[in-house]
Structure formats: C-alpha cells, structure tokens
Enzyme design. Structure first.
Site, PDB file in Angstrom:
ATOM      1  N   HIS A  66       0.815  -1.215   0.000  1.00 42.44           N
ATOM      2  CA  HIS A  66       0.000   0.000   0.000  1.00 42.44           C
ATOM      3  C   HIS A  66       0.850   1.269   0.000  1.00 42.44           C
ATOM      4  O   HIS A  66       0.319   2.385  -0.036  1.00 42.44           O
ATOM      5  CB  HIS A  66      -1.011  -0.003   1.157  1.00 42.44           C
ATOM      6  CG  HIS A  66      -0.463   0.289   2.508  1.00 42.44           C
ATOM      7  ND1 HIS A  66      -0.164  -0.689   3.431  1.00 42.44           N
ATOM      8  CD2 HIS A  66      -0.163   1.456   3.118  1.00 42.44           C
ATOM      9  CE1 HIS A  66       0.285  -0.140   4.540  1.00 42.44           C
ATOM     10  NE2 HIS A  66       0.298   1.167   4.376  1.00 42.44           N
ATOM     11  N   ASP A 110      -0.079  -7.629   1.569  1.00 40.25           N
ATOM     12  CA  ASP A 110       0.432  -6.255   1.612  1.00 40.25           C
ATOM     13  C   ASP A 110       1.962  -6.270   1.712  1.00 40.25           C
ATOM     14  O   ASP A 110       2.545  -6.008   2.768  1.00 40.25           O
ATOM     15  CB  ASP A 110      -0.196  -5.523   2.804  1.00 40.25           C
ATOM     16  CG  ASP A 110       0.052  -4.029   2.773  1.00 40.25           C
ATOM     17  OD1 ASP A 110       0.519  -3.521   1.737  1.00 40.25           O
ATOM     18  OD2 ASP A 110      -0.222  -3.367   3.804  1.00 40.25           O
ATOM     19  N   SER A 203       4.163   2.330   8.285  1.00 37.15           N
ATOM     20  CA  SER A 203       3.853   1.303   7.285  1.00 37.15           C
ATOM     21  C   SER A 203       5.085   0.877   6.514  1.00 37.15           C
ATOM     22  O   SER A 203       5.917   1.702   6.133  1.00 37.15           O
ATOM     23  CB  SER A 203       2.832   1.836   6.281  1.00 37.15           C
ATOM     24  OG  SER A 203       1.583   1.990   6.867  1.00 37.15           O
TER      25      SER A 203
END
Length: 249
Positions: A66, A110, A203
């Site tokens: 992402h 992911d 992230s």
C-alpha cells in the site's frame, strides 16, 4: 470496525487510511538500525506520502504494497530525517514489485519489493536485514521490535528521529475483529492492554524477532489501539526469492 493502512500520508485529504508510526516507544540509538529505509512517495493520486521499509539486498528494499506510488525516493543511513548527514544515501526506485495478489480493500498480501536504481554502499550506517525462512513459525508471546518515523501520538505529527518499540506477538484470536485477518498471511502484533503500537507513518517497516525480519507493518485501528496487523514474511519467501532471482539481486 474501521481500519486504516499504516502509510504515513502527509496530506490528509483523501478518505484512505493512513500509515503507522511508533506510539509508546523510545528514540533509537542513531544508526543502530542500519537496514531502515525512509520512503518519500508521490502517490497514484499525486499526494505526498512517506513509509518505512528495509534493505534486504544492496539494490532491493522490502516494504508494504500500500506504499506504492508514481515515484519513490529511498533514504538509507538516516536517523533524523530532517537533518542530512554524511551517512545518507538517497536512491531512486526504478521498479516496484507489489505482490500480484495484493488487495487494496482487504490489505491482504500487503508486501512489495522495490528495485533501486543503484546499489547501496554498505557502511556502518547502511546494511541489509535477514528475512524469516519460508516455514519459520514465531509463537505467540514472543517479544519483537518495530522501528519507524511515524506518529508518536494519535493526533500528533510524524517523528523526525527514528523511534522503536517492543511489541508482543499475540494469538491470532486477538485480531478476530479485523474481518479480513488471515493468520496464514498475517501476524497479530501488540498487547491490547498496553498503549504501545506502530501507527501512522510506520507502514512498510520491519517486525524484528531475534534479529530476523518476521513481519511488515500493514494496518491497524484509527485510534492506534493494539493489536495491529503485520504481513507474515515467511509465507512470501518463495515469491521474494523468485523476484530477486529474476532481477539478479
């Protein structure tokens, strides 16, 4: 329950979830995490964003899918991301390899490999991180570490300096409130009775257990309450090895 991806979006104008940062942690000793990569991203919607990542080969960084964008610049060898040092190496990403099954809605799979335009010079401040073997199982209860430049408070801004925190690997049942959670693909991380977590801006960063990367920061709750969901690296070792081999890493 609403979840949000842990991508450190600096422009909070879109309805997408944002990235994670470290909450309840401490500042890392400068350059003690030489594998850490800071990603500056021009997103597909032409927003500016940032993520974490980690160097696994001299010309490859591993991060979250992402965190993909139109353009990504990687900074290696950084501690304070706002103060340039001689240790810095800024390298352009020439190719992005998001996992082919990545789902932008569920955030399953992911994981993404980034090929750098040039090979990094390995120094005391820049180094690679070993990955979990394919069939490696890390049991619940294990204490691991996460580092990143994400937010230190839910309503705060990102950290200039690299932060880190110890987090407990939880039983998969602790993440049952995340509808898309799959324990075969993901790890459940962070004690719900504690206030420690990765949060917006973290992230793509690594979860380290005994010096080995076992997970990648993926998503969590928008109030930063643990546990959060991390991509399980061991499941993806065949895919990682295939991409590296095909690109002569």
């Amino acid at each position: 329950m609403h979840c949000l991806p842990l991508t450190l979006l600096l422009l909070l104008l879109c309805s997408r979830a944002e990235a994670e940062e470290i909450i309840g942690g401490t500042e890392s000793k400068p350059h003690s995490r030489p594998y850490m990569a800071h990603l500056e991203i021009l997103t597909l919607r032409n927003h500016l964003a940032s993520c974490g990542g980690f160097l696994i080969r001299r010309n490859f960084v591993l991060t979250a899918a992402h965190c993909a964008g139109r353009f990504i610049m990687v900074t290696l060898g950084a501690h304070n991301i706002q103060k340039k040092e001689d240790t810095w190496q800024k390298l352009e990403v020439i190719k992005q390899f998001p996992h082919p099954k990545y789902d932008d809605l569920t955030l399953r799979h992911d994981i993404m490999l980034l090929k750098l335009k040039e090979k990094a010079n390995l120094t005391l401040a820049v180094g690679t991180l070993p990955l979990s073997p394919q069939f490696n199982f890390v049991p619940p209860g294990r204490m691991c570490r996460v580092a990143g430049w994400g937010k230190r408070q839910v309503n705060g801004s990102g950290s200039d300096t690299l932060q880190e925190v110890k987090l407990r690997l939880m039983d998969p049942q602790a993440c049952r409130h995340y509808m898309a959670f799959d324990h075969n693909l993901q790890l459940c991380v962070g004690n719900p009775r504690k206030t420690k977590s990765a949060f917006k801006g973290d992230s793509g960063g690594p979860l380290l257990c005994a010096g080995v990367a076992q997970g990648i920061v993926s998503y969590g709750q928008n109030d930063a309450k643990p546990p959060a969901v991390f991509t399980r690296i061991s499941h993806y070792r065949p895919w990682i090895n295939k991409v590296l081999k095909q690109n002569k890493a």
